[in-house]
Write an enzyme that holds these catalytic residues in place. Structure first.
Site, mmCIF file in Angstrom:
data_model
loop_
_atom_site.group_PDB
_atom_site.id
_atom_site.type_symbol
_atom_site.label_atom_id
_atom_site.label_comp_id
_atom_site.label_asym_id
_atom_site.label_seq_id
_atom_site.Cartn_x
_atom_site.Cartn_y
_atom_site.Cartn_z
ATOM 1 N N ASP A 9 -0.885 5.002 -15.206
ATOM 2 C CA ASP A 9 0.137 4.576 -14.242
ATOM 3 C C ASP A 9 0.876 5.811 -13.726
ATOM 4 O O ASP A 9 1.515 6.521 -14.499
ATOM 5 C CB ASP A 9 1.092 3.631 -15.001
ATOM 6 C CG ASP A 9 2.247 3.166 -14.159
ATOM 7 O OD1 ASP A 9 2.359 3.557 -12.978
ATOM 8 O OD2 ASP A 9 3.074 2.406 -14.709
ATOM 9 N N ILE A 10 0.807 6.043 -12.439
ATOM 10 C CA ILE A 10 1.383 7.268 -11.865
ATOM 11 C C ILE A 10 2.904 7.324 -12.028
ATOM 12 O O ILE A 10 3.484 8.417 -12.034
ATOM 13 C CB ILE A 10 0.958 7.415 -10.380
ATOM 14 C CG1 ILE A 10 1.067 8.861 -9.928
ATOM 15 C CG2 ILE A 10 1.747 6.485 -9.476
ATOM 16 C CD1 ILE A 10 0.366 9.158 -8.604
ATOM 17 N N GLY A 31 0.442 -3.045 -5.123
ATOM 18 C CA GLY A 31 -0.293 -1.884 -5.625
ATOM 19 C C GLY A 31 0.606 -0.791 -6.167
ATOM 20 O O GLY A 31 1.633 -1.044 -6.799
ATOM 21 N N VAL A 32 0.206 0.431 -5.892
ATOM 22 C CA VAL A 32 0.954 1.578 -6.420
ATOM 23 C C VAL A 32 2.333 1.684 -5.752
ATOM 24 O O VAL A 32 3.307 2.084 -6.387
ATOM 25 C CB VAL A 32 0.109 2.875 -6.285
ATOM 26 C CG1 VAL A 32 -0.074 3.314 -4.864
ATOM 27 C CG2 VAL A 32 0.692 3.984 -7.128
ATOM 28 N N ASP A 33 2.414 1.293 -4.507
ATOM 29 C CA ASP A 33 3.690 1.297 -3.780
ATOM 30 C C ASP A 33 4.710 0.395 -4.489
ATOM 31 O O ASP A 33 5.856 0.804 -4.761
ATOM 32 C CB ASP A 33 3.414 0.805 -2.343
ATOM 33 C CG ASP A 33 4.519 1.130 -1.355
ATOM 34 O OD1 ASP A 33 5.517 1.762 -1.762
ATOM 35 O OD2 ASP A 33 4.378 0.751 -0.176
ATOM 36 N N SER A 120 -5.702 4.582 -0.358
ATOM 37 C CA SER A 120 -6.513 3.692 0.503
ATOM 38 C C SER A 120 -7.578 2.880 -0.226
ATOM 39 O O SER A 120 -8.260 2.074 0.408
ATOM 40 C CB SER A 120 -7.198 4.456 1.653
ATOM 41 O OG SER A 120 -6.294 4.715 2.704
ATOM 42 N N THR A 121 -7.746 3.084 -1.545
ATOM 43 C CA THR A 121 -8.861 2.405 -2.225
ATOM 44 C C THR A 121 -8.507 1.031 -2.787
ATOM 45 O O THR A 121 -9.326 0.398 -3.445
ATOM 46 C CB THR A 121 -9.440 3.269 -3.371
ATOM 47 O OG1 THR A 121 -8.476 3.380 -4.416
ATOM 48 C CG2 THR A 121 -9.845 4.642 -2.886
ATOM 49 N N GLY A 122 -7.268 0.581 -2.533
ATOM 50 C CA GLY A 122 -6.877 -0.760 -2.977
ATOM 51 C C GLY A 122 -6.917 -1.722 -1.795
ATOM 52 O O GLY A 122 -7.977 -1.978 -1.221
ATOM 53 N N TYR A 124 -6.233 -1.316 1.212
ATOM 54 C CA TYR A 124 -6.745 -0.764 2.471
ATOM 55 C C TYR A 124 -8.278 -0.660 2.504
ATOM 56 O O TYR A 124 -8.855 -0.335 3.535
ATOM 57 C CB TYR A 124 -6.085 0.578 2.785
ATOM 58 C CG TYR A 124 -4.692 0.448 3.378
ATOM 59 C CD1 TYR A 124 -4.104 -0.784 3.603
ATOM 60 C CD2 TYR A 124 -3.947 1.583 3.728
ATOM 61 C CE1 TYR A 124 -2.821 -0.906 4.141
ATOM 62 C CE2 TYR A 124 -2.672 1.470 4.280
ATOM 63 C CZ TYR A 124 -2.116 0.233 4.475
ATOM 64 O OH TYR A 124 -0.852 0.122 5.021
HETATM 65 N N1 APR Z 1 -0.542 4.021 -10.737
HETATM 66 C C1 APR Z 1 -1.601 4.626 -10.151
HETATM 67 N N2 APR Z 1 -2.449 3.999 -9.336
HETATM 68 C C2 APR Z 1 -2.219 2.687 -9.091
HETATM 69 C C3 APR Z 1 -1.132 1.972 -9.663
HETATM 70 C C4 APR Z 1 -0.264 2.698 -10.511
HETATM 71 N N3 APR Z 1 0.794 2.139 -11.088
HETATM 72 N N4 APR Z 1 -1.196 0.679 -9.212
HETATM 73 C C5 APR Z 1 -2.283 0.591 -8.430
HETATM 74 N N5 APR Z 1 -2.906 1.776 -8.357
HETATM 75 C C6 APR Z 1 -4.136 2.158 -7.641
HETATM 76 C C7 APR Z 1 -5.126 1.080 -7.307
HETATM 77 O O1 APR Z 1 -5.999 0.835 -8.408
HETATM 78 C C8 APR Z 1 -5.888 1.694 -6.138
HETATM 79 O O2 APR Z 1 -7.009 2.421 -6.600
HETATM 80 O O3 APR Z 1 -3.760 2.683 -6.386
HETATM 81 C C9 APR Z 1 -4.900 2.691 -5.538
HETATM 82 C C10 APR Z 1 -4.484 2.390 -4.127
HETATM 83 O O4 APR Z 1 -4.317 0.988 -3.966
HETATM 84 P P1 APR Z 1 -3.098 0.338 -3.171
HETATM 85 O O5 APR Z 1 -1.848 0.513 -3.933
HETATM 86 O O6 APR Z 1 -3.509 -1.023 -2.783
HETATM 87 O O7 APR Z 1 -2.956 1.310 -1.856
HETATM 88 P P2 APR Z 1 -3.793 1.361 -0.479
HETATM 89 O O8 APR Z 1 -5.175 0.854 -0.617
HETATM 90 O O9 APR Z 1 -3.582 2.759 0.030
HETATM 91 O O10 APR Z 1 -3.031 0.334 0.446
HETATM 92 C C11 APR Z 1 -1.737 0.629 0.885
HETATM 93 O O11 APR Z 1 -0.838 -1.440 0.064
HETATM 94 O O12 APR Z 1 0.883 -1.829 -1.392
HETATM 95 C C12 APR Z 1 0.546 -1.691 -0.086
HETATM 96 O O13 APR Z 1 2.551 -0.853 0.881
HETATM 97 C C13 APR Z 1 1.230 -0.534 0.584
HETATM 98 O O14 APR Z 1 0.691 -1.472 2.682
HETATM 99 C C14 APR Z 1 0.364 -0.434 1.778
HETATM 100 C C15 APR Z 1 -1.020 -0.664 1.226
#
Ligand code: APR
Length: 169
Positions: A9-10, A31-33, A120-122, A124
């Protein structure tokens, strides 16, 4: 520049900077946001709102810096990855730009260590292997006298395995 790979977890990292995979409105999300805003507290969103009012947000491929609130990292860098649209909408260049612009911002703020999620791998939908290649190539191409350590933080097994393989090549 040392490259490290971590599974986890970042929000727990003590690097000088951690990077958020945000949206262009800097509105928070899942997600991570979501994890970053939950762990770091409301101060982060307050600064995001100021940036939104001042600059209209953060375009895809660019990066902005805010407080890290109550996170252990010193600063938080938000970058906006591309939504995957099949690969014909400049996604690769935009994803590359995310890493480069985040690194530039860390450098100009004298932050020596930085941790990236798999942008972008979640939600997006960017294919994970392709995204990992872009991320690693971008970081390796960035020459810096300031940044000494870059950490790739993988949350899911699939990304972790891909990074392990690519970083050992
Ligand atoms: N720590 C590290 N990595 C994480 C965590 C965490 N706590 N939670 C999720 N991730 C990973 C996911 O496994 C994925 O591989 O972060 C990566 C990116 O996934 P997303 O968070 O879905 O981000 P992204 O694909 O860039 O989409 C961005 O999602 O949450 C919204 O506001 C954000 O609209 C934006 C979009």
């Amino acid at each position: 520049m040392e490259l490290q790979l971590i599974k986890g977890d970042i929000t727990q990292l003590h690097t000088d900077a951690i990077v958020n995979a945000a949206n262009s409105g800097l509105m928070g999300g899942g997600g991570v946001d979501g994890a970053i805003h939950r762990a770091g507290g409301p101060e982060i969103m307050d600064e995001c709102q100021l940036i939104r009012e001042r600059e209209g947000g953060c375009p895809t491929g660019e990066a902005v810096i805010t407080t890290s609130g109550s996170l252990p990292a010193k600063k938080l860098i938000h970058t906006v990855g591309p939504v995957w649209k099949g690969g014909h909408s400049d996604e690769e260049a935009k994803l590359h730009a995310c890493y480069i612009n985040a690194l530039k911002l860390a450098e100009s703020n004298d932050l020596q260590s930085i941790a990236f999620p798999n942008i972008s791998t979640g939600v997006y939908g960017y294919p994970k292997s392709d995204a990992a290649r872009v991320a690693i190539n971008a970081v390796k191409s960035f020459k810096s006298n300031v940044i000494t350590k870059v950490v790739f933080v993988c949350f899911d097994d699939a990304n972790h395995q891909i990074y392990q393989q690519l970083l050992s090549e």
